[in-house]
Design a protein around this motif. Structure first.
Motif, PDB file in Angstrom:
ATOM      1  N   THR A 106       0.831  -1.213   0.000  1.00 33.10           N
ATOM      2  CA  THR A 106       0.000   0.000   0.000  1.00 33.10           C
ATOM      3  C   THR A 106       0.869   1.268   0.000  1.00 33.10           C
ATOM      4  N   GLY A 107       2.178   1.089   0.023  1.00 25.33           N
ATOM      5  CA  GLY A 107       3.077   2.249   0.046  1.00 25.33           C
ATOM      6  C   GLY A 107       3.321   2.793   1.448  1.00 25.33           C
ATOM      7  N   LEU A 108       2.855   2.079   2.469  1.00 23.97           N
ATOM      8  CA  LEU A 108       3.087   2.540   3.842  1.00 23.97           C
ATOM      9  C   LEU A 108       4.178   1.710   4.514  1.00 23.97           C
ATOM     10  N   LEU A 109       4.736   2.251   5.566  1.00 27.24           N
ATOM     11  CA  LEU A 109       5.729   1.523   6.356  1.00 27.24           C
ATOM     12  C   LEU A 109       5.116   1.117   7.690  1.00 27.24           C
ATOM     13  N   GLY A 110       5.530  -0.043   8.161  1.00 30.22           N
ATOM     14  CA  GLY A 110       5.101  -0.471   9.490  1.00 30.22           C
ATOM     15  C   GLY A 110       6.250  -0.342  10.473  1.00 30.22           C
ATOM     16  N   SER A 111       5.915  -0.430  11.769  1.00 25.54           N
ATOM     17  CA  SER A 111       6.961  -0.385  12.798  1.00 25.54           C
ATOM     18  C   SER A 111       6.506  -1.277  13.938  1.00 25.54           C
ATOM     19  N   GLN A 112       7.448  -1.823  14.648  1.00 26.35           N
ATOM     20  CA  GLN A 112       7.088  -2.736  15.733  1.00 26.35           C
ATOM     21  C   GLN A 112       7.388  -2.124  17.087  1.00 26.35           C
ATOM     22  N   VAL A 113       6.399  -2.142  17.982  1.00 27.82           N
ATOM     23  CA  VAL A 113       6.627  -1.680  19.353  1.00 27.82           C
ATOM     24  C   VAL A 113       6.098  -2.763  20.291  1.00 27.82           C
ATOM     25  N   LEU A 114       7.007  -3.347  21.065  1.00 29.82           N
ATOM     26  CA  LEU A 114       6.621  -4.417  21.992  1.00 29.82           C
ATOM     27  C   LEU A 114       6.602  -3.863  23.415  1.00 29.82           C
ATOM     28  N   LEU A 115       5.523  -4.133  24.132  1.00 28.01           N
ATOM     29  CA  LEU A 115       5.308  -3.461  25.417  1.00 28.01           C
ATOM     30  C   LEU A 115       5.168  -4.417  26.589  1.00 28.01           C
ATOM     31  N   THR A 116       5.611  -3.958  27.736  1.00 25.97           N
ATOM     32  CA  THR A 116       5.254  -4.621  28.990  1.00 25.97           C
ATOM     33  C   THR A 116       4.381  -3.635  29.767  1.00 25.97           C
ATOM     34  N   ALA A 117       3.646  -4.129  30.745  1.00 23.79           N
ATOM     35  CA  ALA A 117       2.690  -3.269  31.457  1.00 23.79           C
ATOM     36  C   ALA A 117       3.381  -2.048  32.060  1.00 23.79           C
ATOM     37  N   SER A 118       4.634  -2.209  32.490  1.00 30.39           N
ATOM     38  CA  SER A 118       5.304  -1.069  33.134  1.00 30.39           C
ATOM     39  C   SER A 118       5.603   0.052  32.145  1.00 30.39           C
ATOM     40  N   ASP A 119       5.574  -0.238  30.847  1.00 29.81           N
ATOM     41  CA  ASP A 119       5.779   0.840  29.869  1.00 29.81           C
ATOM     42  C   ASP A 119       4.627   1.839  29.914  1.00 29.81           C
ATOM     43  N   ILE A 120       3.504   1.445  30.494  1.00 27.40           N
ATOM     44  CA  ILE A 120       2.388   2.381  30.621  1.00 27.40           C
ATOM     45  C   ILE A 120       2.254   2.872  32.051  1.00 27.40           C
ATOM     46  N   LYS A 121       2.494   1.961  32.998  1.00 28.33           N
ATOM     47  CA  LYS A 121       2.337   2.328  34.421  1.00 28.33           C
ATOM     48  C   LYS A 121       3.381   3.350  34.853  1.00 28.33           C
ATOM     49  N   ASN A 122       4.606   3.169  34.417  1.00 36.28           N
ATOM     50  CA  ASN A 122       5.689   4.047  34.836  1.00 36.28           C
ATOM     51  C   ASN A 122       5.637   5.348  34.029  1.00 36.28           C
ATOM     52  N   SER A 123       5.612   6.478  34.742  1.00 33.76           N
ATOM     53  CA  SER A 123       5.334   7.735  34.031  1.00 33.76           C
ATOM     54  C   SER A 123       6.438   8.116  33.036  1.00 33.76           C
ATOM     55  N   VAL A 124       7.707   7.827  33.391  1.00 31.13           N
ATOM     56  CA  VAL A 124       8.798   8.175  32.465  1.00 31.13           C
ATOM     57  C   VAL A 124       8.703   7.314  31.205  1.00 31.13           C
ATOM     58  N   ARG A 125       8.467   6.013  31.428  1.00 30.22           N
ATOM     59  CA  ARG A 125       8.398   5.119  30.269  1.00 30.22           C
ATOM     60  C   ARG A 125       7.176   5.411  29.422  1.00 30.22           C
ATOM     61  N   SER A 126       6.070   5.760  30.061  1.00 32.86           N
ATOM     62  CA  SER A 126       4.872   6.008  29.256  1.00 32.86           C
ATOM     63  C   SER A 126       5.051   7.298  28.455  1.00 32.86           C
ATOM     64  N   ARG A 127       5.790   8.256  28.998  1.00 36.10           N
ATOM     65  CA  ARG A 127       6.073   9.468  28.218  1.00 36.10           C
ATOM     66  C   ARG A 127       6.918   9.122  26.988  1.00 36.10           C
ATOM     67  N   ASN A 128       7.904   8.243  27.208  1.00 36.44           N
ATOM     68  CA  ASN A 128       8.737   7.797  26.075  1.00 36.44           C
ATOM     69  C   ASN A 128       7.903   7.089  25.024  1.00 36.44           C
ATOM     70  N   LEU A 129       7.016   6.229  25.504  1.00 35.84           N
ATOM     71  CA  LEU A 129       6.158   5.488  24.575  1.00 35.84           C
ATOM     72  C   LEU A 129       5.271   6.454  23.794  1.00 35.84           C
ATOM     73  N   HIS A 130       4.708   7.406  24.516  1.00 34.78           N
ATOM     74  CA  HIS A 130       3.851   8.402  23.869  1.00 34.78           C
ATOM     75  C   HIS A 130       4.637   9.148  22.789  1.00 34.78           C
ATOM     76  N   ASN A 131       5.864   9.531  23.116  1.00 36.49           N
ATOM     77  CA  ASN A 131       6.685  10.268  22.147  1.00 36.49           C
ATOM     78  C   ASN A 131       6.977   9.421  20.913  1.00 36.49           C
TER      79      ASN A 131
END
Ligand code: GLU
Length: 261
Positions: free
Chosen positions: A91-116
């Motif tokens: 389709t002309g698009l690129l994909g990317s892979q992001v693998l997460l553990t629960a702490s990537d959302i619970k921990n505020s620093v990590r969730s900010r990184n994930l959001h970015n």
């Protein structure tokens, strides 16, 4: 250009494995059209790594240890990503892979990184494809199922819609596998305790971890934050585009029932 919308779409293990490359291709074509025609940014959550590896190895045992599941996920994850990348490439698009553990959302620093990271990928028009990082997740750090992961990401990323692609047509008044006459519920403004109790009795995914119970928990959590949730059959033709066109598919929880983009 019209307003940018943001959806989180989660595909269950059964759909990913049984639908295989053809279904993944059809989904990614829709993702591309959503992006190009409807201005919808999609964050994709995929299950199926463990199930995909199980089908392609001779490791089909009813009881598996945690390290065995972790190993299977490490085998299956790149294989399903291959399918997504090939489908997106067409389709002309690129994909990317992001693998997460629960702490990537619970921990505020990590969730900010994930959001970015996710925000940057979306800005680049790259499709983020998420899954739980099962190869290293243990019970203490698990989301447990991707319905939960998807709802938490939808909340964090302020998505408008959460779409759970599953192997049933939506929420029914009773288990449709045991009660073929049971009626599908097309719309609920919010879920009731009765809905949750019904799902609890009738829940069990044949492959993967979810089931109706985890879907309703995810929907309830999302709905609480004003995110409209759709429970839709994953292989319904053009399901995502139909939702964008405001057609009532499966079960919608929250929002107004007919709301074309
Ligand atoms: N993360 C698991 C996998 O990719 C699936 C979890 C789920 O079914 O919710 O195999």
């Amino acid at each position: 250009m019209s307003k940018t919308h943001r959806w989180v779409v989660k595909a269950g293990s059964k759909m990913v494995c049984e639908g295989g490359p053809l279904l993944i291709r059809a989904w990614m074509q829709q993702v591309s059209l959503l992006r190009k025609k409807h201005n919808v940014e999609v964050i994709w959550v995929t299950s199926g790594a463990i199930a995909w590896a199980t089908e392609r190895t001779d490791f089909d045992r009813p009881k598996r240890t945690l390290p065995q599941k972790q190993a299977l996920s490490a085998i299956g994850q790149p294989l399903i990503m291959d399918q997504y990348n090939i489908a997106l490439q067409a389709t002309g698009l690129l994909g990317s892979q992001v693998l997460l553990t629960a702490s990537d959302i619970k921990n505020s620093v990590r969730s900010r990184n994930l959001h970015n990271t996710l925000s940057e990928l979306l800005r680049w028009k790259v499709i983020p494809i998420l899954n739980e990082n099962d190869a290293v997740s243990t019970e203490e750090i698990q989301f447990g199922d991707n319905d939960s992961l998807a709802s938490q990401v939808a909340i964090m990323m302020r998505a408008e819609r959460l779409i759970l692609l599953t192997d049933v047509d939506g929420l029914y008044e009773a288990d449709p596998k045991r009660h073929p006459q049971a009626k599908r519920i097309a719309y609920r403004q919010r879920l009731s305790a009765k809905d949750h109790a019904m799902a609890k009795h009738n829940s069990k995914a044949s492959i993967g971890t979810g089931g109706m119970r985890s879907k309703l928990l995810a929907a309830g959590r999302a709905c609480h934050q004003g995110i409209v949730t759709h429970l839709v059959r994953g292989d319904w033709p053009n399901n995502l585009l139909e939702i964008a066109a405001g057609r009532a598919l499966g079960t919608q929880i929250g929002g107004r029932l007919v709301a074309p983009l």
